[in-house]
Scaffold this motif. Structure first.
Motif: not given
Length: 593
Positions: A542, A579-580, A583
């Motif tokens: 992030s 990234y997912e 998250q």
């Protein structure tokens, strides 16, 4: 077991290192040597005067006043002057020793600071500290305990032998038999002791390394309940050190003083027997026997001193070997180029290949073009080569093949100072000096207060500093204990920015900070965008969403590159999956909170 040629060459190097300080000031050394000769002459004069007093006055029962006063006065004068001269020679040798240790310790520490980073990949801190402190201190013994004592005792032996020869040449030859025997004992002692002494000094270094490692990692040791394991490890090393020291003491106890004392008793018996024959023949003088017994006592004591000091000599040579070995480690190439300062900060990496070990590449065929002022991020799983790439950019290591260019000039064309001024580095673990905030930002670069304050403002730390009682002169203590984890990281950012670098490298700078500090760091980086070329190794993806380009590494290969939006469009892309996953983990953490 004979030592190999490399060991002997190393001994020769250690001796050259040690002896170079002996002859560094030849006039002073010669003057000290003359002091020893004169002091020995006065010391040897005493028994000779006693012989004259016995044979010329006591035996015949003749006591003229002024000759006796002259003999007694001369005796007292010889004792007093000899004592004063011995004090002077001891002080001069001590001064030589302390100066030698001062310079050797300075040389070793400066050399350690110049060693390449690859050396510290395997070196243990405690062992290095032991070499810089304990080993250099042991070298002092070769000047104070060995050189001073051995030189003075050898000269004393020669003086005694001359005095004995003047009194009676045949008796002197009997005493002379001690010398080859003592040389043989020293040789045997060296053969038995060298391995034990070397091992004991290595074990002492291991003790220092274990203690240093345990203290620095005390929180982890106690958290994982490893106190018993560490205690057992330390006891094992300590017991082995005790055993080796005991062996060295045992060898010394057998071959040094007891052996010399036994031999001296045999020589004494031989002299008494030989003198008895002369009494029978009617050619002996009582004063000669008294003087001979006096000289014999003084003759054996220097031999004992020399053999005992030889054990200190052996330890000093072993310590000298360890220091010499460290000094032979090749320094980092700090004068590799004469190029000017980094002007823009443009980077070009082409066909970069690097491996710590042969046939195990850490980076394989990396090709990247980075414009000046760009913001690049490097991501990947552990072991993908992210931090290694930064180390190569810092010139800590040399690639096996390929090229790294800064402003179209090879990295090696820049001088060491130009690279360090033009490239700022922010490590994951902040290194804080036990000094003031100002000193920690300045780092000996003699920056102006305005430059330091400007850097602190860029790192958003100025307000925190001004809230402290002493402001920029606030002492932080060891490890920066007066600052929070996030504030330490901001301090490191301010340190890097204070030098106005053209390239800024960040190695997971936000990995150990909270979300609030992470936002502060991100805000600082955003303000630097287009002003400084930034390459950020990131764990939290992030933090690098706004990067101009993101490089994805996997086992040393560059498998993906692009900005955040481009990489998120790749259906089975590595970056998108990482990234997912982050998250989802963040959402779960928020839900559980």
């Amino acid at each position: 077991m004979p030592r190999n040629r490399a060991d002997k060459n190393q001994d020769g190097g250690a001796l050259r290192l040690l002896m170079s300080y002996v002859f560094a000031d030849k006039p002073r050394f010669i003057k000290t040597l003359l002091l020893v000769v004169v002091a020995t002459a006065f010391d040897v004069l005493g028994p000779m005067l006693s012989k004259i007093f016995i044979d010329d006055f006591i035996v015949p029962g003749h006591y003229p006043l002024w000759p006796i006063v002259g003999i007694v006065a001369l005796f007292i004068f010889a004792v007093v002057v000899g004592t004063l001269l011995k004090y002077q020679q001891s002080m001069r040798f001590l001064d030589m020793a302390l100066n030698a240790v001062l310079d050797i310790r300075k040389r070793v520490f400066q050399h350690v600071l110049s060693l390449p980073m690859s050396f510290f990949d395997y070196a243990r801190t405690g062992q290095l500290v032991s070499r810089i402190t304990n080993d250099t201190e042991s070298i002092k013994d070769i000047y104070v305990q060995f050189l001073s004592n051995v030189l003075s005792n050898i000269i004393l032996l020669l003086g005694i032998l001359v005095a004995m020869a003047i009194l009676d040449l045949q008796l002197m030859l009997i005493a002379l038999l001690l010398l080859p025997t003592v040389v043989g004992l020293i040789y045997v002692y060296q053969r038995f002791s060298v391995k034990v002494v070397s091992e004991s000094r290595q074990l002492r270094s291991d003790i220092n390394a274990t203690v240093s490692e345990s203290i620095s990692g005390m929180a982890v040791i106690q958290a994982t309940n490893q106190q018993q394991a560490k205690t057992a490890q330390f006891d094992g090393i300590n017991n082995r050190y005790y055993s080796t020291r005991l062996k060295a003491v045992t060898v010394g106890s057998l071959l040094l003083r007891p052996a010399i004392n036994f031999l001296s008793i045999l020589v004494l018996a031989s002299i008494v027997w030989f003198f008895g024959l002369k009494v029978v023949q009617g050619v002996a003088e009582i004063g000669v026997l008294y003087a001979y017994l006096n000289y014999l006592g003084r003759f054996t004591e220097p031999l004992v001193e020399i053999t005992q000091r030889f054990s200190l000599y052996q330890q000093a040579i072993v310590a000298g070997n360890r220091v010499y070995e460290l000094l032979q480690e090749p320094s980092a190439n700090t004068q590799q180029g004469h190029g000017g300062a980094i002007a823009k900060g443009q980077l070009s990496i082409s066909q970069l290949q690097f491996a710590y070990q042969p046939n195990k590449p850490v980076l394989d065929n990396i090709n990247v073009e980075i414009e000046a002022g760009a913001f690049y991020a490097v991501v990947g799983h552990t072991g993908s080569g992210k931090s290694t790439l930064l180390s190569l950019l810092l010139n800590f290591y040399q690639p096996q093949s390929g090229a790294i260019l800064i402003d179209a000039k090879a990295l090696g064309d820049y001088s060491h100072d130009s690279l360090r001024q033009g490239i700022g580095f922010i490590p994951q673990e902040p290194f804080i000096l036990a000094s003031s905030i100002f000193d920690n930002i300045d780092m000996g670069r003699h920056l102006t207060p305005q430059a330091v304050e400007r850097a602190a403002k860029q790192a958003h730390l100025h307000d925190v500093i001004m809230a402290m009682t002493e402001g920029y002169q606030t002492e932080l203590g060891e490890g920066g204990l007066r600052l929070s984890t996030g504030q330490r990281q901001q301090l490191i950012i301010a340190r890097a920015l204070a030098g106005s670098p053209k390239i800024l490298l960040l190695d997971e700078a936000t990995a150990n900070v909270d979300s609030e500090t992470e936002q502060v760091v991100q805000r600082a980086l955003s303000q630097l965008h287009r002003q400084v070329t930034m390459i950020v190794v990131a764990h939290r993806l992030s933090t690098i969403r706004n990067a101009d380009r993101i490089l994805v590494l996997d086992k040393g290969h560059l498998i993906e590159q692009g900005n955040h939006e481009q990489l998120m469009t790749l259906e089975h892309g590595r970056y998108r999956a990482m990234y997912e996953l982050q998250q989802q983990a963040q959402k779960v953490a928020q839900a559980e909170a």
